[in-house]
Design an enzyme around this catalytic site. Sequence first.
Site, PDB file in Angstrom:
ATOM      1  CB  ALA A 256      -0.767   0.069   1.017  1.00  0.00           C
TER       2      ALA A 256
ATOM      3  CG  HIS B 223      -0.110   4.184   3.991  1.00  0.00           C
ATOM      4  ND1 HIS B 223      -0.050   3.487   4.554  1.00  0.00           N
ATOM      5  CD2 HIS B 223      -1.021   3.800   3.241  1.00  0.00           C
ATOM      6  CE1 HIS B 223      -0.947   2.538   4.604  1.00  0.00           C
ATOM      7  NE2 HIS B 223      -1.210   2.726   3.894  1.00  0.00           N
TER       8      HIS B 223
ATOM      9  CG  ASN C  84       1.368  -6.857   5.917  1.00  0.00           C
ATOM     10  OD1 ASN C  84       1.525  -7.846   6.668  1.00  0.00           O
ATOM     11  ND2 ASN C  84      -0.081  -7.651   5.757  1.00  0.00           N
TER      12      ASN C  84
END
Length: 263
Positions: free
Chosen positions: A120, A216, A186
């Site tokens: 991601a 993120h 992850n």
Amino acid sequence: MKQLMMIGFGAMASEVYAHLPQDLELKWIVVPERSVESVKQKVDRHIQVISDINQCDGAPDYVIEVAGQAAVKEHAKNVLAHGWNIGLISVGTLADSEFFTELQQTAEQNGAHLHLLAGAIAGIDGIAAAKEGGLEKVTYKGCKSPNSWRGSYAEQLIDLDQVHTVTMFYRGTAREAAQKFPANANVAATIALAGVGMDNTIVELTVDPDTTQNKHTIVAEGRFGQMTIEMVGVPLASNPKTSTLAALSVIRACRNSVEAIQI
């Protein structure tokens, strides 16, 4: 035509299945025994749905894992022992240092490669490059909606129904984060393994009641200079805990497995 084995068939796997490169044939799907018959009803008849790697009647050119940490623990070592290359999306499994070493040794002994997919987040190539020239500090910040954190360890740290503003509920190492948030962290594990390691990468996790997106941020410093990488992603419609970009990174890995020029 090259042949692919896929471990798992949940929301992300379904997205990958729908967008595979035309010159890559999905030949095997590995799922728990209880799911074999139901998955058979969802895929083409020529695809073999199995519950054990040893039931494979051939040799895949590439294997991808899109099933979660338990599936990595169950199947990854066996895949590498066959000498098959595998791409992992559930990189958080490697927070277990003993398991990491087992996979590394098995890959080396059998001439196989273990690919850690970016998932991601963007910028993993930059973090890995900076490591070659003196990467000193890396912090990962992850911010998601309350729904994206439901069912995770976050519920033990904060009342997700009573969050009215952006709130950080966790700060720790990437190793601890990957173990406590196996379905959500992850990204942190991937950043850590590309950079300063599981125990030196700081992870900050936040909930935002006003967002439907996943944010993120990577902040890195070292002799190379400084970098800040920010990614605001949309979750899969079928699973709010899964990033659309994570699924796309698996599709890209599949494409790289068949293309002469790889990016």
